[in-house]
Design an enzyme around this catalytic site. Structure first.
Site, mmCIF file in Angstrom:
data_model
loop_
_atom_site.group_PDB
_atom_site.id
_atom_site.type_symbol
_atom_site.label_atom_id
_atom_site.label_comp_id
_atom_site.label_asym_id
_atom_site.label_seq_id
_atom_site.Cartn_x
_atom_site.Cartn_y
_atom_site.Cartn_z
ATOM 1 N N ASP A 147 0.805 -1.220 0.000
ATOM 2 C CA ASP A 147 0.000 0.000 0.000
ATOM 3 C C ASP A 147 0.835 1.267 0.000
ATOM 4 O O ASP A 147 0.343 2.342 -0.344
ATOM 5 C CB ASP A 147 -0.827 0.058 1.300
ATOM 6 C CG ASP A 147 -2.001 -0.874 1.281
ATOM 7 O OD1 ASP A 147 -2.678 -0.932 0.264
ATOM 8 O OD2 ASP A 147 -2.234 -1.537 2.310
HETATM 9 C C1 BGC Z 1 0.143 0.927 6.485
HETATM 10 C C2 BGC Z 1 -0.271 -0.213 5.667
HETATM 11 C C3 BGC Z 1 -1.732 -0.084 5.357
HETATM 12 C C4 BGC Z 1 -2.000 1.271 4.733
HETATM 13 C C5 BGC Z 1 -3.438 1.481 4.376
HETATM 14 C C6 BGC Z 1 -0.218 2.209 5.807
HETATM 15 O O1 BGC Z 1 0.144 3.285 6.611
HETATM 16 O O2 BGC Z 1 1.517 0.873 6.705
HETATM 17 O O3 BGC Z 1 0.009 -1.402 6.354
HETATM 18 O O4 BGC Z 1 -2.096 -1.084 4.493
HETATM 19 O O5 BGC Z 1 -1.580 2.274 5.568
HETATM 20 O O6 BGC Z 1 -4.231 1.855 5.451
HETATM 21 C C1 NOJ Z 2 -1.822 -4.057 5.308
HETATM 22 C C2 NOJ Z 2 -2.967 -4.145 4.372
HETATM 23 O O1 NOJ Z 2 -4.115 -4.619 5.039
HETATM 24 C C3 NOJ Z 2 -2.674 -5.034 3.204
HETATM 25 O O2 NOJ Z 2 -3.720 -4.971 2.303
HETATM 26 C C4 NOJ Z 2 -1.385 -4.620 2.557
HETATM 27 O O3 NOJ Z 2 -1.132 -5.508 1.521
HETATM 28 C C5 NOJ Z 2 -0.255 -4.574 3.546
HETATM 29 N N1 NOJ Z 2 -0.619 -3.716 4.632
HETATM 30 C C6 NOJ Z 2 1.048 -4.107 2.940
HETATM 31 O O4 NOJ Z 2 1.022 -2.747 2.642
#
Ligand code: BGC
Ligand code: NOJ
Length: 810
Positions: free
Chosen positions: A483
């Site tokens: 993400d």
């Molecule tokens: C986090 C991710 C998460 C994303 C979306 C980021 O700050 O590190 O793990 O998937 O936010 O909410």
């Molecule tokens: C947490 C999110 O829930 C997942 O969708 C994503 O792939 C990982 N973070 C890595 O960014």
């Protein structure tokens, strides 16, 4: 250092001090009604949706930590204590918290008076049972006061915290003997209320927080408890609560049991009232009558135990390693059920108001769960697919209550659609039910434009094909699985979110992770097409997959490992020429699972580079070197301090991708080494460092560049659960359902002597015994089914009976 122990016999983790390094929680409920409960009874309950139907209030990020929950207070001659230690924190003579499968039992003892609270949500119910058992273990008669306590949330958990100018006026309750009702907003647009009941006449109550707690007191010393006197208050606005009051006497050796019940009710629109402004309590009374005695509660608890016996009976490992067995047989499966239920909505790190059901998350969660309750997996797949767009793209997230896509959380993540192929394929392999492909499934919940589920898969596949960049590699969109790799975002405004802000147009950033993912699930799609006789479709798909393989070999290989991406300007991301972020885990995982360039030695080289550059004492980090400065063209990934989260943290979700890659080239020892590094049961002894629960995976463990490597965060709701379960059972133990049967293809350390697995598949049970007398890592030399030797390593008798499968590796 440990803070408890595993009781495998009872399938419990037993915590023996309330002061764990972080609240160690559990989940109650499996269907509609859910609760979070910490080892000191903190947490909250909700119906279906932690944002829209929050029953009880919880304050995240509070001081002290974990404040608010289902609290009991005992006042005996001025000595005030709580069975779960918190909130009063009076030192207890004995304390124990047993977290079991969908239940928690907390016991506290003070001066020979013991209070045991069993918490669970009975099957097919919308309530949390709190069974209280008080025992006088001393030689004297005891007389004391008992108060229960719950604080209501005004339903919408987000609004509840923000909209005080309104909320402090709206709270409404009704009191009916031992049942305290919460009916805020019931007279207008809501048709639901909550209640807190106890199966005995009370000697007093409170429903107004200020009367019970006192304006300047804390939960640790509520006014009513300290004074030993309830206020019998009726809440009008402000903050409604529910508290029962009892005066109790116990002879030496005497025990008293009571059942408290926190419930949720919905009434049909035309049956909302029994009189003007008096809510229709009939359904509440009916719900209460199901659990109004200790006998009924015990029977419901028994049903819950049996439910789990049955769920866990589908895969039972005997490996001779008790840590491995307890993870595979109990805790990993349990966590998979919880992630399936919660997605990323509510934990002690997810506040239950933002990230509901993730499109990619829920598809992945399914692969750890589908063998337990395939019918529910199917329903989930259809729910997810129903939020898909007509071009194959997807909402990133949908709301569990409404099942509608939620734009507020961002979109345009180009990996999203492909995960639907994974979940569907796993579902069919588990059940043999190809019928799912013919189900008519809407787009964006609009049934007028429905197509068959198969068409949804096809659109998922072609969403990649239709969105290729200049190197013939998939365009990344906002980001892919990672993400935080926001290659088109270019944000220099701290007031906007990387996940939702508008992207720069004209971007051609490409993802090699999606490329690998596409090869894996593109092949799966084509295989599925062949299974159902669509060979032309399959041939077309194969062509696209082949050209993706070529594109990766040509533009996605850096010499020693796979590149990660091309950025907005077409520059390499994750290559040796980069100063920071030279190598990333995701593309190594997916391209090695896809076996891209296996013959040319690419897979082996890439995995060796992972070992050399990304592996660390506590697991494989996401990238290396970590980013130490903000790179505007990379986005959020470079915002995290080095060693945390997506910036070189050990993101446990992706470690199993490497394990699976290793099994593809037969390196069982290395796969196993990686497995053990992040597996919680093996970390129990360093719980003081690890901090999160030793019975479940955490999303992230601080990496080698962090201040405290090995410290975990974000336990419970993570794709780590499903992927590790998938890696260990399907690839290391190698027991893997396929369309035509159960494949047995272990890849283990050569020094393992063997193992046995009982696996239920499509109603048939296979008792598999793997022997490794030849001390190899991979390869099946001989396999017999019911004593008869078979060709190959796939069992395909599905007759509803039990079969004995002997496997000799070699
Ligand atoms: C986090 C991710 C998460 C994303 C979306 C980021 O700050 O590190 O793990 O998937 O936010 O909410
Ligand atoms: C947490 C999110 O829930 C997942 O969708 C994503 O792939 C990982 N973070 C890595 O960014």
């Amino acid at each position: 250092m440990k803070f408890g122990f595993f009781d495998d016999e009872r399938r419990e983790y037993v915590i023996n001090t309330p002061e764990t390094p972080w609240p160690w929680i559990n989940y109650l409920g499996n269907e509609d009604f859910f609760s979070l409960v910490s080892n000191t009874a903190g947490g909250y309950s909700f119906y279906k949706d932690a944002k829209f139907r929050r029953l009880t209030r919880y304050r995240y990020n509070n001081v002290p930590m974990d404040n608010g929950g289902r609290y009991f207070y005992i006042n005996e001659g001025g000595t005030v204590w709580s069975p779960g230690w918190k909130p009063v924190k009076t030192p207890l003579d004995n304390y124990e918290c047993r977290h079991g499968l969908s239940y928690t039992k907390i016991t506290g003892e003070k001066d020979g008076l013991e209070a045991e609270v069993l918490l669970f949500v009975p099957l097919k119910s919308w309530c949390e049972v709190q069974k209280m058992k008080l025992t006088n273990k001393s030689g004297q008669k005891r007389s004391f006061k008992l108060f229960s306590f719950q604080e209501w949330c005004l339903w919408n958990a987000e609004d509840d915290q923000n909209n005080l100018q309104r909320n402090l006026n709206t709270g409404e309750v009704e009191i009916d003997g031992s049942t305290l009702y919460h009916k805020t907003e019931y007279k207008e647009r809501r048709n639901h209320y909550a209640f807190y009941h106890v199966n005995e006449p009370v000697q007093g109550f409170d429903t107004d927080r200020e009367s019970f707690v006192g304006l300047y007191n804390e939960f640790s010393g509520p006014r009513a408890v300290l004074e030993g006197k309830p206020g019998n208050s009726v809440a009008h606005g402000w903050s409604p609560i529910a508290s029962h009051y009892f005066e109790i006497e116990l002879e030496p050796g005497e025990t008293k049991e009571m059942v408290f019940l926190l419930g949720y009710i919905e009434n049909p629109e035309d049956e909302k009232w029994e009189a003007k402004n008096v809510i229709n309590k009939k359904p509440a009374k009916a719900a209460i009558s199901r659990f109004d005695s200790v006998e009924k509660v015990n029977a419901a608890f028994d049903d819950l135990r049996k439910y789990w016996d049955n769920l866990l009976d589908g895969f039972v490992l005997d490996s001779g390693d008790e840590k491995l067995d307890r993870m595979v047989n109990i805790w990993n499966q349990y966590q998979c059920m919880v992630t399936f239920n919660m997605s990323r909505s509510a934990s002690f790190f997810e506040v239950g108001i933002g990230r509901g059901m993730g499109f990619r998350d829920s598809n992945q969660d399914l692969i750890g769960f589908v063998h337990q309750i395939p019918e529910r997996a199917k329903e989930r797949i259809i729910d997810i697919a129903s939020t898909q767009f007509e071009d194959g793209g997807a909402y990133h997230q949908y709301q569990p209550l409404t099942k509608r896509g939620n734009d507020a959380i961002g979109g345009n993540f180009n990996d999203d659609p492909l995960w639907l192929i994974l979940s569907t394929a796993e579902y069919i392999k588990e059940t043999g039910d190809y019928g799912i492909l013919d189900e008519m499934v809407p787009f964006d919940n609009d049934m007028s434009v429905a197509k068959s589920h198969f068409e949804h898969l096809k659109l998922s596949f072609y969403h990649v094909v239709n969105n290729l960049g200049p190197h013939g590699l998939p365009l990344i969109g906002r980001a892919d699985w990672n993400d935080c790799l926001n290659l088109n975002c270019f944000s220099n405004n701290p007031n906007e979110s990387f996940q939702t802000t508008e992207n720069k147009s004209g971007g051609t950033a490409e993802s090699i992770m999606i490329a690998g993912l596409f090869v894996v699930y593109g092949k799966e799609y084509s295989k599925l097409c062949r299974q159902i006789g669509k060979s032309e479709e399959a041939n077309d798909a194969d062509k696209h997959v082949d050209s993706m393989v070529e594109a990766i070999k040509k533009h996605g290989w850096d010499g020693e490992w796979y590149l990660r991406a091309y950025d907005f300007y077409g520059k390499k991301v994750g290559g040796n020429e980069n100063e920071e972020g030279k190598i990333f885990i995701e593309s190594q995982g997916w391209c090695s699972m896809a076996e891209v360039g296996k013959e040319e030695g690419m897979v082996e080289k890439a995995l060796d580079s992972v070992k050399e550059k990304l592996d660390s004492k506590y697991g494989i980090v996401l990238n290396n070197p970590a980013f130490t400065k903000y790179v505007i063209e990379y986005g959020e990934i470079s915002t995290y301090p080095a060693g945390y989260k997506e910036n070189a943290g050990i993101f446990c979700h992706n470690n199993p991708w490497i394990m699976i890659g290793e099994t593809n080239i037969g390196r069982g020892e290395r796969a196993w080494e990686y497995y053990k590094k992040i597996c919680p049961a093996y970390l129990e002894d360093i719980s003081d460092l690890h901090r999160t629960e030793p019975y479940v995976y955490a999303q992230m463990v601080a990496g080698k560049d962090a201040a405290k490597p090995g410290e975990a965060k974000n336990s419970w709701l993570t794709g780590t659960a499903a992927w590790n379960y998938y890696a260990i059972t399907r690839y290391i133990l190698g027991i893997r359902p396929d369309y035509d049967g159960l494949v047995v293809d272990p890849c283990i350390p050569a020094y393992w002597k063997g193992f046995s697995v009982k696996r239920r598949l499509r109603g048939t049970t296979f008792n598999i015994k793997v022997q490794n007398t030849n001390a190899v890592s991979k390869g099946v030399a001989r396999m017999t089914v019911d004593g008869k030797e078979i060709k190959g390593n796939v069992v395909s008798v599905f007759d509803g009976k039990e079969h004995d499968v002997q496997v000799e590796m070699g």
